[in-house]
Design a protein around this motif. Sequence first.
Motif, PDB file in Angstrom:
ATOM      1  N   ALA A 197       0.838  -1.207   0.000  1.00 31.98           N
ATOM      2  CA  ALA A 197       0.000   0.000   0.000  1.00 31.98           C
ATOM      3  C   ALA A 197       0.875   1.261   0.000  1.00 31.98           C
ATOM      4  O   ALA A 197       0.576   2.240  -0.696  1.00 31.98           O
ATOM      5  CB  ALA A 197      -0.922  -0.012   1.223  1.00 31.98           C
ATOM      6  N   LEU A 198       1.955   1.198   0.743  1.00 35.23           N
ATOM      7  CA  LEU A 198       2.837   2.368   0.804  1.00 35.23           C
ATOM      8  C   LEU A 198       3.456   2.663  -0.569  1.00 35.23           C
ATOM      9  O   LEU A 198       3.547   3.825  -0.983  1.00 35.23           O
ATOM     10  CB  LEU A 198       3.940   2.143   1.846  1.00 35.23           C
ATOM     11  CG  LEU A 198       5.015   3.229   1.941  1.00 35.23           C
ATOM     12  CD1 LEU A 198       4.391   4.591   2.262  1.00 35.23           C
ATOM     13  CD2 LEU A 198       6.061   2.883   2.995  1.00 35.23           C
ATOM     14  N   ARG A 199       3.868   1.601  -1.268  1.00 37.94           N
ATOM     15  CA  ARG A 199       4.433   1.816  -2.611  1.00 37.94           C
ATOM     16  C   ARG A 199       3.424   2.520  -3.503  1.00 37.94           C
ATOM     17  O   ARG A 199       3.765   3.422  -4.262  1.00 37.94           O
ATOM     18  CB  ARG A 199       4.822   0.474  -3.237  1.00 37.94           C
ATOM     19  CG  ARG A 199       6.097  -0.104  -2.691  1.00 37.94           C
ATOM     20  CD  ARG A 199       6.657  -1.205  -3.596  1.00 37.94           C
ATOM     21  NE  ARG A 199       7.850  -1.771  -2.997  1.00 37.94           N
ATOM     22  CZ  ARG A 199       7.858  -2.836  -2.170  1.00 37.94           C
ATOM     23  NH1 ARG A 199       6.718  -3.442  -1.904  1.00 37.94           N
ATOM     24  NH2 ARG A 199       8.964  -3.277  -1.638  1.00 37.94           N
ATOM     25  N   GLU A 200       2.178   2.092  -3.405  1.00 38.13           N
ATOM     26  CA  GLU A 200       1.146   2.727  -4.237  1.00 38.13           C
ATOM     27  C   GLU A 200       0.909   4.173  -3.792  1.00 38.13           C
ATOM     28  O   GLU A 200       0.764   5.062  -4.617  1.00 38.13           O
ATOM     29  CB  GLU A 200      -0.149   1.916  -4.167  1.00 38.13           C
ATOM     30  CG  GLU A 200      -0.019   0.582  -4.883  1.00 38.13           C
ATOM     31  CD  GLU A 200      -1.220  -0.326  -4.685  1.00 38.13           C
ATOM     32  OE1 GLU A 200      -1.144  -1.478  -5.104  1.00 38.13           O
ATOM     33  OE2 GLU A 200      -2.231   0.139  -4.094  1.00 38.13           O
ATOM     34  N   CYS A 201       0.902   4.387  -2.482  1.00 37.13           N
ATOM     35  CA  CYS A 201       0.641   5.733  -1.966  1.00 37.13           C
ATOM     36  C   CYS A 201       1.758   6.699  -2.352  1.00 37.13           C
ATOM     37  O   CYS A 201       1.505   7.890  -2.555  1.00 37.13           O
ATOM     38  CB  CYS A 201       0.466   5.697  -0.450  1.00 37.13           C
ATOM     39  SG  CYS A 201      -1.082   4.932   0.038  1.00 37.13           S
ATOM     40  N   LEU A 202       2.952   6.199  -2.432  1.00 40.15           N
ATOM     41  CA  LEU A 202       4.066   7.074  -2.834  1.00 40.15           C
ATOM     42  C   LEU A 202       3.840   7.634  -4.236  1.00 40.15           C
ATOM     43  O   LEU A 202       4.386   8.674  -4.595  1.00 40.15           O
ATOM     44  CB  LEU A 202       5.392   6.303  -2.774  1.00 40.15           C
ATOM     45  CG  LEU A 202       5.998   6.159  -1.380  1.00 40.15           C
ATOM     46  CD1 LEU A 202       7.079   5.080  -1.356  1.00 40.15           C
ATOM     47  CD2 LEU A 202       6.589   7.487  -0.898  1.00 40.15           C
ATOM     48  N   GLU A 203       3.052   6.917  -5.021  1.00 40.37           N
ATOM     49  CA  GLU A 203       2.786   7.383  -6.386  1.00 40.37           C
ATOM     50  C   GLU A 203       1.665   8.420  -6.431  1.00 40.37           C
ATOM     51  O   GLU A 203       1.599   9.204  -7.366  1.00 40.37           O
ATOM     52  CB  GLU A 203       2.405   6.209  -7.304  1.00 40.37           C
ATOM     53  CG  GLU A 203       3.421   5.082  -7.352  1.00 40.37           C
ATOM     54  CD  GLU A 203       4.787   5.557  -7.798  1.00 40.37           C
ATOM     55  OE1 GLU A 203       4.830   6.455  -8.650  1.00 40.37           O
ATOM     56  OE2 GLU A 203       5.798   5.050  -7.284  1.00 40.37           O
ATOM     57  N   VAL A 204       0.780   8.370  -5.455  1.00 37.49           N
ATOM     58  CA  VAL A 204      -0.415   9.226  -5.570  1.00 37.49           C
ATOM     59  C   VAL A 204      -0.593  10.235  -4.441  1.00 37.49           C
ATOM     60  O   VAL A 204      -1.265  11.251  -4.631  1.00 37.49           O
ATOM     61  CB  VAL A 204      -1.703   8.362  -5.650  1.00 37.49           C
ATOM     62  CG1 VAL A 204      -1.694   7.498  -6.901  1.00 37.49           C
ATOM     63  CG2 VAL A 204      -1.850   7.463  -4.423  1.00 37.49           C
TER      64      VAL A 204
END
Lengths: 609, 173
Positions: free
Chosen positions: B111-118
């Motif tokens: 989830a953190l990897r995805e959040c870093l993008e958005v």
Amino acid sequence: MSQSNSPEHDELDDRLMDQALREVLGGERPPDLSEKILAAAADRVMVAPRQKEPVMNKPKSLRRIAIAAVCTAMCIFLAMLITSAMVARYSFRLTEVFPRDPSPQTLPAPYYLRDGVDFFPSTAAPSPEGRGPGQAGDRYERVTENPFRLVKNQPLSTFSIDVDTASYANVRRFLLSDGRMPPPDAVRIEDLVNYFDYDYAGPKNNCPFAANIEVAACPWNEGHRLVRIGLKGREIENAERPASNLVFLLDVSGSMDSPDKLPLLVQAMKLLVAQLRETDRVAIVVYASSEGVVLPSTPGSEPGRILAALDSLHAGGSTAGGAGIDLAYRLAQENFIRGGANRVILCTDGDFNVGVTSEAALERMVEDRAKSGVFLSVLGFGRGNLNDAMMERISNKGNGNYAYIDGLTEARKVLVQQAGGTLVTIAKDVKLQVEFNPSQVAAYRLIGYENRILAAEDFNDDKKDAGEIGAGHTVTAYYELIPPGAERGLPDVDPLRYQTNEQPRHDAGTHRELLTLKIRYKDPESASSERLEFTAMDEGKSFDRASLDFRFAAAVASFGMLLRDSQNNGTATYDSVLEIASSAKGQDLHGYRSEFLEMIRRAKALAGR
Amino acid sequence: MTVATADRYAEMTSVVQMHQAVVWRYLRFLGCNTTEADDLTQETFLKLFRSDFEQRSPRETAAYLRTIARNGLLMARRAARENHLSIDLDAAEAVWSRAAAEDGLDGYLVALRECLEVAVSTRVREALDLHYRDGASRDEIAASLDLAVEGVKTMLRRARTALRDCVERKIGQ
């Protein structure tokens, strides 16, 4: 987390996020301590507990009392543990069945107890391109990029499919673990693109795979078009896959004595053992100074025996793969399962061909055995000795695939998540031939697959070997096309003196077609091929309107071209690739695509642009 | 090695492979440095195997391992005459259980990897990269981004908060 409003919880939430960021951005990963723990614990399996730990689910107060009661005993016990562990470092024997050489020189320290914070040895890593003449080093075959071809001169493009992913894992290790750019020849663009799963429609009839073609604008060359050919192999659930007869051929030569080689290999195999069913069989052959059977063919219902054999392995001696591979094939033939997946899986760092066996003889042998139904897959490990070129070549000859295992996550992907594709071949000798329509395409360029190009006449020659596709595998290839009128500047040939070039056929039915895709394949046990044919048209779709998978895979291909410093990069930059990949990431269940975005950022930082 | 012993060894292998990374992360969360986390992770499993441990569910095993690891840390600190931890262990257990009880922090990290993008702007992402990836100090980040040092501190704190909110939404906490 923020459900709690207390300052303590907020601070702890912050601490957790800080730790997660260190892991995701800073590369702080939990070390793999499994081997050390298991080696130290193995001696104790046969020993009755000296002091009881608190039993699970007992009331907390009881646990506290129990802990307090054993506290003094624990100190004594820890002292005993350290003493006995030091003894174990020099005299560790897992079993009398598989005795080890007790010499400390042959026992790699990382197997046993702590040897420092860093799990990797402190010796300097050799250069990825080798250490110099006459010394070992990673070996890559030169890749000469496919040029644009004029359709009027060469309307047919023929190549073999390739499902290998080794180059991607190797490139990832260069960028994320080693912090340096990979050598250009280590980058095989088709491996990069095929590393990811794409949501292609699967086959609907008895055909082993389906073809998906999509056409859109090329993001790095305005005016050019991009065609994606995507194949999707039939899925087979683990419970439904045919019985497997696997013979692991493990390199235990001295060069494998490194934590990212033999210990990782053993762990990877343990993951696979967990997937085995009663009907599967596994044998283990090792080779170094001499070859030997560590485990005769054993049913998957006896994981204990298989694991014990794995734990008896240690590295030492020089590599002589020729005799080992002969023995491995013999075992595979003796236990051949008709209708099953019969496969030798070679696990090595690649220094495979030391000794009397010539590379050509090995290739011929592997090719010959593949005809008898025993295929060969290769798992590459480690750095400093990696004979990438040879490993890819012999896996091709052996109707198998080649993967590079740079860590347990990759091992899990190859041997657990994609076990069907790795172990079960659903079609062999799969060849693609694309005929371009000269009224729609002036020139074309196949991106990647440089060492898979075939002559046009090879397509209909069933004796010509080609690649295999495993259950559930996806295979993707991109063509960059130049429309008529925009091909100026491309090298042409002189008109022929004794014959005239054929003119395009003006057929109303085919005029608007962009291309025809023909596929030949054989069933795994058949000697004759089947033929499929598809046509595609260009609807003029812009890149932004292409599917997520089309855009993401195009970004991966473009990234590969940047790493290779290709002359066909066009306007692509690491920033533009990152933008496309970020916007087209889609669902990313296993985090592979997010990791790819990290690789782009790291490459950009390393390249300084 | 008897078959029964081999089976016990197979069980141990499976437990170690499933939980060792989680135990290490948990110990880091409690404030261990990497060396200490390495040592205590190994000791935790050795203690587990010496006990009359039986597997019931991965969740229960994980909780039991945390208990051993926590006690091991307390004992190690006492041995070093550091009789207190700079962390409230009960609160830490509550926070960790919410974020990582199900999957050992894997879901949180995805989830953190995805959040870093958005969830963060390009500029904030740059600051995070400089801090966590390149190990840059606040002074260096401030110089690189043309900010005041205090501004960097605020920026990183807000970024972590935004990421926490985003991760929470994604993993449904």
